[in-house]
Design a protein around this motif. Structure first.
Motif, short mmCIF file in Angstrom:
data_model
loop_
_atom_site.label_atom_id
_atom_site.label_comp_id
_atom_site.label_asym_id
_atom_site.label_seq_id
_atom_site.Cartn_x
_atom_site.Cartn_y
_atom_site.Cartn_z
N ILE A 1 -83.08 -1.57 5.95
CA ILE A 1 -84.04 -0.94 7.57
C ILE A 1 -85.00 -2.00 7.90
O ILE A 1 -85.55 -3.05 8.02
N GLY A 2 -84.86 -1.61 9.70
CA GLY A 2 -85.29 -1.96 10.61
C GLY A 2 -84.78 -3.91 11.77
O GLY A 2 -85.17 -3.16 12.46
N GLY A 3 -83.24 -3.12 11.29
CA GLY A 3 -82.62 -3.86 12.65
C GLY A 3 -82.89 -5.58 12.16
O GLY A 3 -82.35 -6.12 13.80
N LYS A 4 -83.54 -6.19 11.74
CA LYS A 4 -84.06 -7.20 11.90
C LYS A 4 -82.31 -8.23 10.96
O LYS A 4 -82.18 -7.97 9.61
N THR A 5 -82.12 -9.30 12.08
CA THR A 5 -80.84 -10.26 10.83
C THR A 5 -80.94 -11.17 11.83
O THR A 5 -82.05 -11.53 12.49
N ALA A 6 -80.48 -12.13 10.90
CA ALA A 6 -80.81 -14.05 11.09
C ALA A 6 -80.54 -15.26 10.20
O ALA A 6 -80.03 -14.04 9.59
N VAL A 7 -80.18 -15.96 10.66
CA VAL A 7 -79.90 -17.09 9.90
C VAL A 7 -80.90 -18.16 9.94
O VAL A 7 -81.61 -17.61 10.81
N ASN A 8 -80.85 -19.37 8.79
CA ASN A 8 -81.42 -19.89 8.64
C ASN A 8 -81.62 -21.45 9.65
O ASN A 8 -80.68 -21.52 10.03
N HIS A 9 -82.16 -22.67 9.89
CA HIS A 9 -82.30 -23.38 10.49
C HIS A 9 -82.70 -24.59 9.45
O HIS A 9 -83.86 -24.07 8.98
N PRO A 10 -82.03 -26.05 9.85
CA PRO A 10 -83.34 -26.93 8.99
C PRO A 10 -84.18 -26.96 9.74
O PRO A 10 -85.66 -27.22 9.37
N SER A 11 -84.69 -26.62 11.06
CA SER A 11 -86.66 -25.94 11.26
C SER A 11 -86.66 -25.19 11.44
O SER A 11 -88.46 -24.98 11.05
N GLY A 12 -86.46 -23.81 9.85
CA GLY A 12 -87.27 -22.91 9.92
C GLY A 12 -85.93 -21.66 9.22
O GLY A 12 -85.31 -21.55 9.88
N LYS A 13 -86.79 -20.81 8.70
CA LYS A 13 -86.34 -20.29 7.64
C LYS A 13 -86.11 -18.56 9.10
O LYS A 13 -87.28 -18.12 9.66
N ASN A 14 -84.92 -18.30 8.87
CA ASN A 14 -85.02 -16.89 10.18
C ASN A 14 -85.25 -17.21 11.74
O ASN A 14 -85.61 -16.62 11.70
N LEU A 15 -85.04 -18.44 11.38
CA LEU A 15 -85.51 -19.28 12.99
C LEU A 15 -84.25 -18.49 13.81
O LEU A 15 -84.47 -17.88 14.98
N LEU A 16 -83.61 -18.29 13.61
CA LEU A 16 -82.10 -17.49 14.98
C LEU A 16 -81.48 -16.51 14.30
O LEU A 16 -81.16 -16.48 13.49
N GLY A 17 -81.73 -14.99 15.89
CA GLY A 17 -81.95 -14.04 14.40
C GLY A 17 -81.89 -13.35 15.44
O GLY A 17 -82.42 -13.38 16.85
N ALA A 18 -81.27 -11.69 15.67
CA ALA A 18 -81.57 -10.77 16.47
C ALA A 18 -82.16 -9.66 16.13
O ALA A 18 -81.97 -9.46 14.40
N PHE A 19 -82.58 -9.02 16.54
CA PHE A 19 -83.10 -6.69 16.41
C PHE A 19 -81.83 -6.06 16.59
O PHE A 19 -81.66 -6.14 17.71
N TYR A 20 -81.01 -6.32 15.52
CA TYR A 20 -79.59 -5.49 15.86
C TYR A 20 -79.38 -4.44 14.63
O TYR A 20 -78.74 -4.70 13.88
N PRO A 21 -79.79 -3.00 15.69
CA PRO A 21 -79.91 -1.76 14.29
C PRO A 21 -78.01 -1.72 13.67
O PRO A 21 -77.34 -1.79 14.30
#
Ligand SMILES: NC(=O)c1ccc[n+]([C@@H]2O[C@H](COP(=O)([O-])OP(=O)(O)OC[C@H]3O[C@@H](n4cnc5c(N)ncnc54)[C@H](O)[C@@H]3O)[C@@H](O)[C@H]2O)c1
Length: 359
Positions: free
Chosen positions: A138-158
């Protein structure tokens, strides 16, 4: 079908609760016409237990199944690249629809994949963990992790729709259930005093895994999340409240390098630390602090931890994404059912809160 909740957002969508996996096909036929190509992204064990039930309703569709190995580390650019190659190999095009069948890892990964594949294709959340049902779907947040941080690359994508079949919880290992329970306690503390009382009253049935109690607690819990994200879709203010317990919890998880401490354990101890800090500031009564401690404890979630260095944990909190201008931004409960954003917490009082949860 037990219930339908509409989520207002830049792209509104519905959450169907008590929706059988077998019935999703009929819904999609009605909504999409039935000729679409479906990419089902899932975990091996979830495929084993639930794919057949899902496929029963999907006869009208061409379906391909993309299996992702288990683990947070699979929320990665490498896995995104593999999914892309697999999707191309089965001729997925702009009209294909991704079905994310699994927990939060599958939902975040498949959702982010859907957001970028051919500049965005539709996707459906089919959450099968308690955490995913009450929180991540719920909430439309999607993401992948990167060695520099968790959920660093993502999109609001309902998603197009969230299809929640509570019967999937029956096969969930207890530790995974606890991850969802920790988020449910969080939701109760920050936004629903009646849910808090419900959890107190029914803690034995929760430990006994009574399905009806889970349906009720999950439905109430996810409604707290819906309310918050509808008010603040892009996390400009109120949505930060959902991080209650997470600034402390993430520090614990990071210190343990995500080994030996689950997300739910981190959040639980984090909620307790935030509660102690709130008490020290005079924000919350000691009677309410006791209720929070008792509830967390009664659900088998930890309220303290051994052998950690508060200074190290304080330092790790500096990396929190919520922080602004080097100030630590914390979410503190000011009563059961309400929380506030605090931007002026001093390191000394945060250290004292850590000392209270480290035995
Ligand atoms: N997008 C968001 O808003 C949001 C919010 C909170 C958490 N998250 C993300 O969610 C992820 C964690 O999700 P999770 O806790 O669901 O973990 P997970 O997706 O790793 O699933 C946990 C385990 O349970 C198994 N499983 C799933 N459903 C099952 C079922 N019904 N029966 C038996 N086994 C089952 C999975 O295969 C996996 O091994 C993290 O990556 C976190 O960052 C995202």
């Amino acid at each position: 079908m037990k219930q339908k909740i509409e989520v207002a957002s830049s792209r509104p969508y519905s959450i169907y609760l008590g929706a059988a996996l077998e019935d999703l096909g009929a819904y999609l036929e009605k909504e999409l016409g039935g000729s679409e190509h479906l990419l089902i992204v899932t975990h091996p064990s979830v495929k084993e237990i639930y794919l057949e039930r899902l496929l029963k309703g999907l006869n009208a569709f061409k379906c391909d199944v993309l299996v992702v190995p288990v683990g947070e580390e699979e929320k990665s650019l490498e896995r995104l690249s593999i999914l892309t190659a697999e999707a191309v190999a089965c001729a997925a095009d702009r009209h294909s629809v991704v079905l994310a069948l699994g927990g939060g890892v599958i939902g975040d990964l498949a959702g982010f994949f859907a957001s970028v594949y051919m500049r965005g294709i539709r996707f459906v959340q089919i959450p099968t963990t308690l955490l995913a049902q009450v929180d991540s779907s719920i909430g439309g947040k999607t993401a992948v992790n990167h060695p520099s941080g968790k959920n660093l690359l993502g999109a609001f994508y309902p998603p197009l729709v969230v299809w929640t079949d509570f019967s999937t919880l029956q096969t969930l290992p207890w530790e995974e259930v606890q991850n969802g329970l920790a988020e449910t306690v969080k939701h109760a503390i920050l936004g629903d005093p009646d849910l808090f009382s419900f959890l107190e009253t029914h803690h034995r049935e929760i430990l006994d895994r009574v399905p009806e109690v889970y349906e009720e607690l999950a439905t109430r819990s996810l409604q707290v999340k819906v309310k918050v994200v509808v008010e603040d879709e892009k996390e400009k203010g109120q949505r930060m409240l959902l991080n209650l317990g997470h600034s402390f919890g993430h520090a614990l998880e990071t210190e343990a390098v995500y080994q030996g401490i689950s997300h739910g354990q981190g959040v639980s101890i984090g909620i307790i630390a935030a509660t102690y800090l709130a008490e020290a500031r005079g924000l919350i009564t000691s009677a309410e602090v006791s209720r929070i401690l008792n509830l967390v404890n009664s659900l088998g979630l930890p309220i303290d931890i051994q052998g950690k260095d508060p200074e190290v944990l304080l330092h790790l909190m500096e990396a929190d994404k919520k922080n602004q201008n080097r100030h630590k931004v914390l979410i503190l409960p000011d009563k059961i059912g309400h929380a506030i954003v605090v931007r002026d917490a001093h390191d000394e009082e945060i250290l004292q809160a850590w000392h209270k949860v480290i035995k």
